[in-house]
Design an enzyme around this catalytic site. Structure first.
Site, mmCIF file in Angstrom:
data_model
loop_
_atom_site.group_PDB
_atom_site.id
_atom_site.type_symbol
_atom_site.label_atom_id
_atom_site.label_comp_id
_atom_site.label_asym_id
_atom_site.label_seq_id
_atom_site.Cartn_x
_atom_site.Cartn_y
_atom_site.Cartn_z
ATOM 1 N N LEU A 25 0.211 -1.328 -0.040
ATOM 2 C CA LEU A 25 -0.374 0.097 0.442
ATOM 3 C C LEU A 25 1.104 1.249 -0.206
ATOM 4 O O LEU A 25 1.517 1.619 1.202
ATOM 5 C CB LEU A 25 -0.937 0.529 1.105
ATOM 6 N N GLY A 26 0.695 1.823 -1.235
ATOM 7 C CA GLY A 26 1.680 2.673 -1.599
ATOM 8 C C GLY A 26 3.088 2.896 -1.995
ATOM 9 O O GLY A 26 3.553 2.151 -1.890
ATOM 10 N N ARG B 132 -2.424 5.407 -5.663
ATOM 11 C CA ARG B 132 -3.620 6.718 -5.576
ATOM 12 C C ARG B 132 -3.958 7.137 -6.925
ATOM 13 O O ARG B 132 -4.792 7.177 -6.991
ATOM 14 C CB ARG B 132 -3.178 8.286 -5.098
ATOM 15 N N ARG B 133 -2.882 7.359 -7.812
ATOM 16 C CA ARG B 133 -2.981 7.255 -9.425
ATOM 17 C C ARG B 133 -2.443 6.626 -10.182
ATOM 18 O O ARG B 133 -1.202 6.261 -9.736
ATOM 19 C CB ARG B 133 -3.285 9.176 -9.682
ATOM 20 N N GLY C 251 8.022 3.331 -0.839
ATOM 21 C CA GLY C 251 6.949 2.256 -1.505
ATOM 22 C C GLY C 251 8.278 1.711 -2.762
ATOM 23 O O GLY C 251 8.236 0.745 -2.923
ATOM 24 N N GLY D 171 16.505 18.163 -0.133
ATOM 25 C CA GLY D 171 15.828 17.151 -0.318
ATOM 26 C C GLY D 171 15.410 16.065 0.951
ATOM 27 O O GLY D 171 15.113 15.598 1.044
ATOM 28 N N LYS E 255 7.580 8.724 17.652
ATOM 29 C CA LYS E 255 8.645 7.940 17.445
ATOM 30 C C LYS E 255 9.058 7.904 19.123
ATOM 31 O O LYS E 255 9.405 6.706 19.224
ATOM 32 C CB LYS E 255 10.088 8.298 16.978
ATOM 33 N N ASP F 12 7.165 14.477 14.500
ATOM 34 C CA ASP F 12 7.689 13.303 14.636
ATOM 35 C C ASP F 12 8.749 12.512 15.000
ATOM 36 O O ASP F 12 8.259 11.459 14.957
ATOM 37 C CB ASP F 12 8.529 13.820 12.986
ATOM 38 N N GLU G 58 8.916 -1.648 12.677
ATOM 39 C CA GLU G 58 10.785 -1.551 12.591
ATOM 40 C C GLU G 58 11.391 -0.293 12.170
ATOM 41 O O GLU G 58 11.767 0.498 12.506
ATOM 42 C CB GLU G 58 11.613 -2.736 12.316
HETATM 43 N N1 LIG Z 1 10.390 8.466 3.394
HETATM 44 C C1 LIG Z 1 11.304 8.430 4.772
HETATM 45 O O1 LIG Z 1 12.561 8.736 4.887
HETATM 46 C C2 LIG Z 1 10.707 7.540 6.435
HETATM 47 C C3 LIG Z 1 8.956 7.518 5.420
HETATM 48 N N2 LIG Z 1 8.347 6.512 7.453
HETATM 49 C C4 LIG Z 1 6.989 6.247 6.526
HETATM 50 O O2 LIG Z 1 6.890 5.607 5.770
HETATM 51 C C5 LIG Z 1 6.153 5.832 5.080
HETATM 52 C C6 LIG Z 1 5.586 6.190 3.615
HETATM 53 O O3 LIG Z 1 6.428 7.467 3.645
HETATM 54 P P1 LIG Z 1 6.859 8.007 2.180
HETATM 55 O O4 LIG Z 1 7.252 7.135 0.940
HETATM 56 O O5 LIG Z 1 8.114 8.839 2.792
HETATM 57 O O6 LIG Z 1 5.384 8.942 1.843
HETATM 58 P P2 LIG Z 1 5.236 9.353 0.409
HETATM 59 O O7 LIG Z 1 4.271 10.665 0.753
HETATM 60 O O8 LIG Z 1 6.709 9.381 -0.472
HETATM 61 O O9 LIG Z 1 4.929 8.135 -0.677
HETATM 62 C C7 LIG Z 1 3.285 8.114 0.211
HETATM 63 C C8 LIG Z 1 3.105 7.162 -1.416
HETATM 64 O O10 LIG Z 1 1.140 7.313 -0.533
HETATM 65 C C9 LIG Z 1 0.438 6.744 -1.272
HETATM 66 N N3 LIG Z 1 -0.766 7.036 -0.892
HETATM 67 C C10 LIG Z 1 -1.553 8.306 -0.838
HETATM 68 N N4 LIG Z 1 -2.532 8.305 -0.450
HETATM 69 C C11 LIG Z 1 -2.666 7.032 -0.563
HETATM 70 C C12 LIG Z 1 -4.257 6.506 -1.460
HETATM 71 N N5 LIG Z 1 -5.643 6.130 -0.657
HETATM 72 N N6 LIG Z 1 -4.221 5.068 -1.587
HETATM 73 C C13 LIG Z 1 -2.943 4.369 -2.955
HETATM 74 N N7 LIG Z 1 -1.942 5.416 -2.743
HETATM 75 C C14 LIG Z 1 -2.059 6.298 -1.878
HETATM 76 C C15 LIG Z 1 1.076 8.689 -2.389
HETATM 77 O O11 LIG Z 1 0.442 9.260 -3.655
HETATM 78 C C16 LIG Z 1 2.608 8.503 -2.282
HETATM 79 O O12 LIG Z 1 2.803 8.281 -3.409
HETATM 80 C C17 LIG Z 1 5.054 6.539 5.945
HETATM 81 O O13 LIG Z 1 4.144 6.420 7.146
HETATM 82 C C18 LIG Z 1 6.498 8.015 6.758
HETATM 83 O O14 LIG Z 1 6.206 8.109 7.939
HETATM 84 C C19 LIG Z 1 9.202 6.352 7.953
HETATM 85 C C20 LIG Z 1 10.383 6.456 7.779
HETATM 86 C C21 LIG Z 1 11.583 7.271 7.151
HETATM 87 N N1 LIG Z 2 10.891 13.091 8.040
HETATM 88 C C1 LIG Z 2 11.400 11.867 8.935
HETATM 89 C C2 LIG Z 2 11.534 10.816 8.072
HETATM 90 C C3 LIG Z 2 12.168 9.576 9.337
HETATM 91 O O1 LIG Z 2 11.078 9.380 10.212
HETATM 92 C C4 LIG Z 2 13.767 12.659 9.150
HETATM 93 O O2 LIG Z 2 13.917 13.611 9.045
HETATM 94 O O3 LIG Z 2 13.848 11.896 10.532
HETATM 95 NA NA NA Z 3 14.234 1.579 12.981
#
Ligand SMILES: NC(=O)C1=CN([C@@H]2O[C@H](COP(=O)(O)OP(=O)(O)OC[C@H]3O[C@@H](n4cnc5c(N)ncnc54)[C@H](O)[C@@H]3O)[C@@H](O)[C@H]2O)C=CC1
Ligand SMILES: N[C@@H](CC=O)C(=O)O
Ligand code: NA
Length: 441
Positions: free
Chosen positions: A10-11, A46-47, A16, A189, A207, A203, A131
């Site tokens: 999912l995502g 989503r799209r 993802g 970024g 945690k 955030d 994790e």
């Molecule tokens: N990016 C990072 O470094 C980290 C992220 N996380 C967690 O991982 C998860 C994902 O984060 P990211 O990949 O960075 O976010 P992201 O915003 O890059 O990806 C999320 C994706 O989910 C999609 N989405 C939204 N609503 C949706 C729906 N209803 N159905 C299907 N897809 C949908 C969005 O279009 C987007 O592509 C979050 O919970 C975040 O807190 C945890 C640790 C680090």
């Molecule tokens: N936005 C968070 C991403 C990971 O959880 C961070 O900056 O650490």
């Molecule tokens: Na971890």
């Protein structure tokens, strides 16, 4: 080999897409480690129109029907990397109740309503692994959840947000202000277009709640965590810290202790703090994370690595996928949530902290005594006092003198009340900097 285990992803964003890539690149090794091949049953996005041509999966695997995918009979494991509370909560509760294993990186949901997920996991007899939700790639939750279950954890102190650590490290290295450092983090970024969750500490607070729940066998939610972000940290604060041989970090602190009535309780907080350069967390720079765990028998333990980023986070997600798949094949599940201790969470005012206070004062007789009297009235003991003449560092305040005071440990409420009273003192022209101090006492 056994028939394939089927994953619903999912995502397909930052994390993802890396999960999908690694599943493809590591497929043979993952199958060998698990004892069964993994197959992607579908990827909810989503799209559909977006060009994902570089991802090594058949286009027909993408779907906008996340609910249908989760409910599908031939899905064994649901991997949620969308984030947010809804609709993620509904998907995961349904999956767990139906006995599907869940792997999620969603710290916001776990901190907001972890109970709903843990209860659903217990109802469905399913595994819930997360994790990646804290400190990204760093193996931290599994050690807390398994390896340290023979020990008693007294305190967890961590840098668990990469974006804010990058900003504070940049401010420390270059003397830049918060806005300038945030701009650099955005350009590179690290910070998202809306950096609120990171810079305001949401955030890190999510945690902190997850870490405290695991460390103290108690349900701690985001609302239980005292939270302050880094938007108020100034270049002058950073200079003050440097002058004291310290650096400023956004810390997550979860500690056992007694409440006002002497009953065992925990305090969980996220705020910027000065730490001595010799502290194990002081040298954690850039966007890295580190968590310092103090356990009774094990002593101090340090976990360090990348807390964010697509590939790093996907590493933790895949580690969980391997674990839940092995459990499925063995017909077992990981132990349920451990919340038996059910400790109360102390209010911030009862947390024991130390303050560094920098005051612009008139350089005349009696000022030091008046200032010291305020600390004494609130039963706050002063550890060190330094007077910097006007014109010396920190420069440019136009005061007659700067008094830099560091206290001994006291309840946070007493320290805050001291600062409030100092504000009204005639001899105090302004309070240039107030920061908590951690470590080194
Ligand atoms: N990016 C990072 O470094 C980290 C992220 N996380 C967690 O991982 C998860 C994902 O984060 P990211 O990949 O960075 O976010 P992201 O915003 O890059 O990806 C999320 C994706 O989910 C999609 N989405 C939204 N609503 C949706 C729906 N209803 N159905 C299907 N897809 C949908 C969005 O279009 C987007 O592509 C979050 O919970 C975040 O807190 C945890 C640790 C680090
Ligand atoms: N936005 C968070 C991403 C990971 O959880 C961070 O900056 O650490
Ligand atoms: Na971890």
């Amino acid at each position: 080999m056994t028939s394939p285990l089927r994953l619903a992803i999912l995502g397909c964003g930052t994390v993802g897409s890396e999960v999908v890539r690694l599943l493809h690149e590591q497929s043979a090794d993952l199958a060998a480690r698990i004892g069964a091949p993994l197959e992607i049953a579908g990827i909810a996005v989503r799209r559909l129109g977006r060009d994902r041509g570089d991802l090594p999966v058949a286009p027909e695997l993408f779907t906008t029907d996340a609910v249908g995918l989760v409910k599908s009979e031939d899905v064994d494991v649901v991997v949620e990397v969308v984030g947010g509370i809804e609709p993620a909560r509904g998907w995961l509760v349904d999956a767990l109740r139906a006995g599907k294993s869940v792997v999620t990186a969603n710290k916001a949901l776990l901190a907001e309503d972890g109970a709903a997920l843990h209860d659903a996991a217990a109802d469905g007899g399913a595994d819930l692994y997360y994790e990646a939700a804290v400190a990204g790639a760093i193996p931290l939750l599994r050690p807390l959840r398994e390896s340290l279950h023979g020990d008693r954890i007294n305190r967890v102190t961590g840098i668990v947000n990469g974006t804010t650590n990058f900003i504070l490290s940049a401010m420390d290295a270059t003397g830049a202000g918060f806005a300038e450092a945030l701009e650099e983090a955005t350009e590179l970024g690290y910070a998202e277009a809306d950096p609120t969750a990171d810079v305001e500490g949401f955030d890190a607070a999510a945690k902190a709640a997850i870490l405290a729940s695991l460390a103290f066998h108690t349900r701690v939610g985001a609302a239980d965590v005292h939270r302050e972000g880094i938007t108020e940290v100034t270049a002058a604060d950073v200079a003050s810290a440097k002058a004291m041989g310290c650096t400023i970090k956004l810390l997550c602190i979860a500690a056992r202790g007694a409440d006002a009535t002497g009953r065992e309780s925990v305090s969980v907080r996220v705020h910027p703090a000065m730490i001595p350069l010799g502290h194990p967390l002081a040298s954690v720079g850039d966007a890295y994370n580190a968590v310092f765990v103090e356990a009774e028998a094990a002593g101090p333990l340090m976990f360090y690595g990348r807390g964010a980023g697509g590939a790093a986070t996907a590493s933790a997600v895949l580690g969980d996928v391997v674990a839940v798949c092995r459990n499925r094949l063995a017909g077992v599940r990981a132990p349920s949530e451990s919340a038996y201790a059910d400790l109360a969470v102390r209010p911030m005012g009862e947390a024991l902290t130390r303050y560094h206070v920098s005051l612009d004062v008139a350089d005349k007789p009696g000022v030091l005594a008046a200032v010291a009297g305020v600390f004494a009235r609130h039963d706050v003991s002063i550890a060190t006092v330094r007077q910097v003449p006007a014109g010396a560092e920190p420069a440019g305040r136009g005061a007659d003198a700067v008094l830099v005071i560091v206290t001994h440990t006291a309840p946070d409420a007493a320290l805050a009340a001291t600062v409030e009273e100092l504000r009204g003192l005639d001899a105090v022209r302004s309070i240039a900097s107030v920061l908590r101090v951690e470590g080194g006492e």
